[in-house]
Write a protein that holds these residues in place. Structure first.
Motif, PDB file in Angstrom:
ATOM      1  N   UNK A  96      45.238  32.571  64.626  1.00 48.49           N
ATOM      2  CA  UNK A  96      46.332  31.891  63.925  1.00 48.49           C
ATOM      3  C   UNK A  96      47.237  32.947  63.302  1.00 48.49           C
ATOM      4  N   UNK A  97      48.559  32.790  63.501  1.00 51.85           N
ATOM      5  CA  UNK A  97      49.544  33.763  63.028  1.00 51.85           C
ATOM      6  C   UNK A  97      50.497  33.069  62.062  1.00 51.85           C
ATOM      7  N   UNK A  98      50.767  33.740  60.946  1.00 48.01           N
ATOM      8  CA  UNK A  98      51.717  33.246  59.948  1.00 48.01           C
ATOM      9  C   UNK A  98      52.714  34.361  59.662  1.00 48.01           C
ATOM     10  N   UNK A  99      53.978  34.169  60.031  1.00 45.74           N
ATOM     11  CA  UNK A  99      54.999  35.210  59.914  1.00 45.74           C
ATOM     12  C   UNK A  99      56.063  34.738  58.929  1.00 45.74           C
ATOM     13  N   UNK A 100      56.168  35.438  57.792  1.00 46.93           N
ATOM     14  CA  UNK A 100      57.113  35.047  56.748  1.00 46.93           C
ATOM     15  C   UNK A 100      58.034  36.208  56.403  1.00 46.93           C
ATOM     16  N   UNK A 101      59.254  35.887  56.006  1.00 48.23           N
ATOM     17  CA  UNK A 101      60.214  36.892  55.551  1.00 48.23           C
ATOM     18  C   UNK A 101      60.473  36.675  54.065  1.00 48.23           C
TER      19      UNK A 101
END
Length: 426
Positions: free
Chosen positions: A174-179
């Protein structure tokens, strides 16, 4: 080699030309704004040249959050021939005294006495950087303000994991990409699909954008929550549903049902599978179809409902039971991962009355037509065998008063009703 050096020279010339064009466009843009504001172009050039001759330094840090509003202070004592100008990080003149030079209405000059404050509304991250307030005097006075724009975290739904369907036994990532600014910290939790629905924290590092579920099982079918937070704003969350595919598993509440001719009964079969696939009943190798919609015929009816475990309960109602309806019924279920089968037997209750001497259970006292377990009591005594005349010289047999009968328990797995009576020999 000559060709190589010639290419390097051409690229350098191109970069220098582009830099010159960009600088000229910036100056022309400032001049066009100045023309609209009735400001002499030479004054703008003078201000830009004076500002460029001074080394940049940090005097004041001002912070705000993206989308907010900020005021950059500047206190200057001006004379009759002096003027105040604001410049941004790209050396663009924003205001000359109270006249707007930049074509952006988010910027305002707040002038009162010696205060020449710059107001920026609806701040974006692109507005961050160093601003200079310049007094065009001799010597030139400069005040520096460094604007730091914090950006609340925002999870990129495209670059992050979507809902996942995985085969049982596989590893799931599971990948969570936040800026955001500063860089967000991550926290993972899992919300079980039971009645509690309370998230449970998953231990891991704060920079853990990725988690892996090893050897997924059907009990891993939960909702995983990624929370990104950097201390600014409310943070952001992403929910990822994980579904695990597995072949059907069938359970029967009863494997034997007893009923009478003319009545009706219900066969139940619970199937646990994902995807659920196809479910049906068969008898004697023939698939049973729902006949409640047929004209003049109401023999079989299917009904379905969700089970507590998340599977499905399939019920088959049999109307107007006849002798040919007794026997074995098979519950079948199949999906893309496999298939399963279980048998259930429907037994004629009248068979229980055919062995009165061997049947101590009183069926008349039971109001329910469903019988699941019966037992014979070890109380039957067989009659004495007729005596024979002994052969000459043979010893006389020992006298036996009675013969005990061994009780036999009828379990649910027997075919119809089996009674085994083992008598002891004399």
């Amino acid at each position: 080699m000559a060709c190589f050096y010639k290419m390097i020279w051409l690229i350098s010339l191109l970069l220098w030309t582009l830099q010159f064009i960009f600088a000229q466009n910036s100056l022309d843009r400032q001049a066009s704004y100045a023309a609209d504001a009735s400001i002499d172009k030479t004054k703008l050039e003078e201000i830009m040249n004076k500002a460029a001759s001074y080394e940049r330094k940090s005097e004041m840090n001002i912070t705000t959050v993206e989308g907010g509003e900020v005021i950059l202070p500047c206190s200057m004592v001006t004379g009759e021939k002096s003027a105040v100008a604001w410049m941004d990080k790209m050396d663009n003149v924003l205001f000359y005294n109270e006249q707007r030079i930049i074509d952006d209405e988010r910027f305002e000059m707040l002038h009162s006495g010696n205060q020449w404050n710059l107001q920026i509304k609806n701040v974006s991250t692109l507005d961050g950087g160093q601003y200079r307030c310049l007094l065009n005097s001799s010597p030139v006075q400069l005040k520096f303000s460094d604007l730091i724009v914090y950006k609340p975290p925002k999870i990129d739904r495209v670059a992050s994991s979507q809902n996942i369907i995985a085969d049982e036994g596989m590893n799931v990532t599971l990948i969570c990409n936040a800026s955001g600014y500063p860089q967000p910290k991550y926290k993972w939790s899992v919300m079980k699909t039971d009645d509690s629905r309370q998230p449970e924290d998953i231990p891991g590092p704060e920079d853990g954008q990725v988690i892996t579920i090893y050897n997924t099982q059907r009990n891993c079918e939960d909702i995983y929550i990624c929370t990104a937070d950097n201390g600014y704003g409310a943070g952001d969350q992403l929910q990822i549903s994980v579904k695990v595919t597995f072949p059907p598993n069938i359970s029967l509440p009863n494997k034997k049902l007893y009923h009478t001719v003319g009545g009706q009964t219900v066969l139940s079969c619970e199937v646990d599978a994902f995807p659920l696939g196809v479910m049906y009943w068969t008898k004697d190798g023939a698939k049973i179809k729902d006949s409640t919609q047929s004209e003049g015929s109401r023999k079989y009816k299917y009904s379905f409902e969700e089970s507590e475990s998340g599977g499905r309960i399939m019920r088959l109602t049999i109307y107007h039971i006849q002798d040919r309806d007794f026997g074995f019924y098979k519950c079948s279920a199949s999906n893309t991962k496999g298939r399963a089968e279980e048998y259930m037997e429907l037994i004629n209750q009248a068979m229980l009355k055919k062995l009165p001497a061997l049947w101590p259970y009183d069926t008349s006292t039971s109001a329910s037509p469903y019988f699941t377990d019966f037992a014979l009591k070890p109380s039957y005594t067989s009659p004495r065998r007729p005596s024979r005349a002994p052969r000459p010289g043979a010893p006389l047999p020992s006298p036996v008063s009675s013969v005990s009968c061994v009780g036999v328990i009828l379990s649910k797995s027997l075919l119809i009703l089996h009674v085994v009576v083992v008598c002891l020999f004399l």
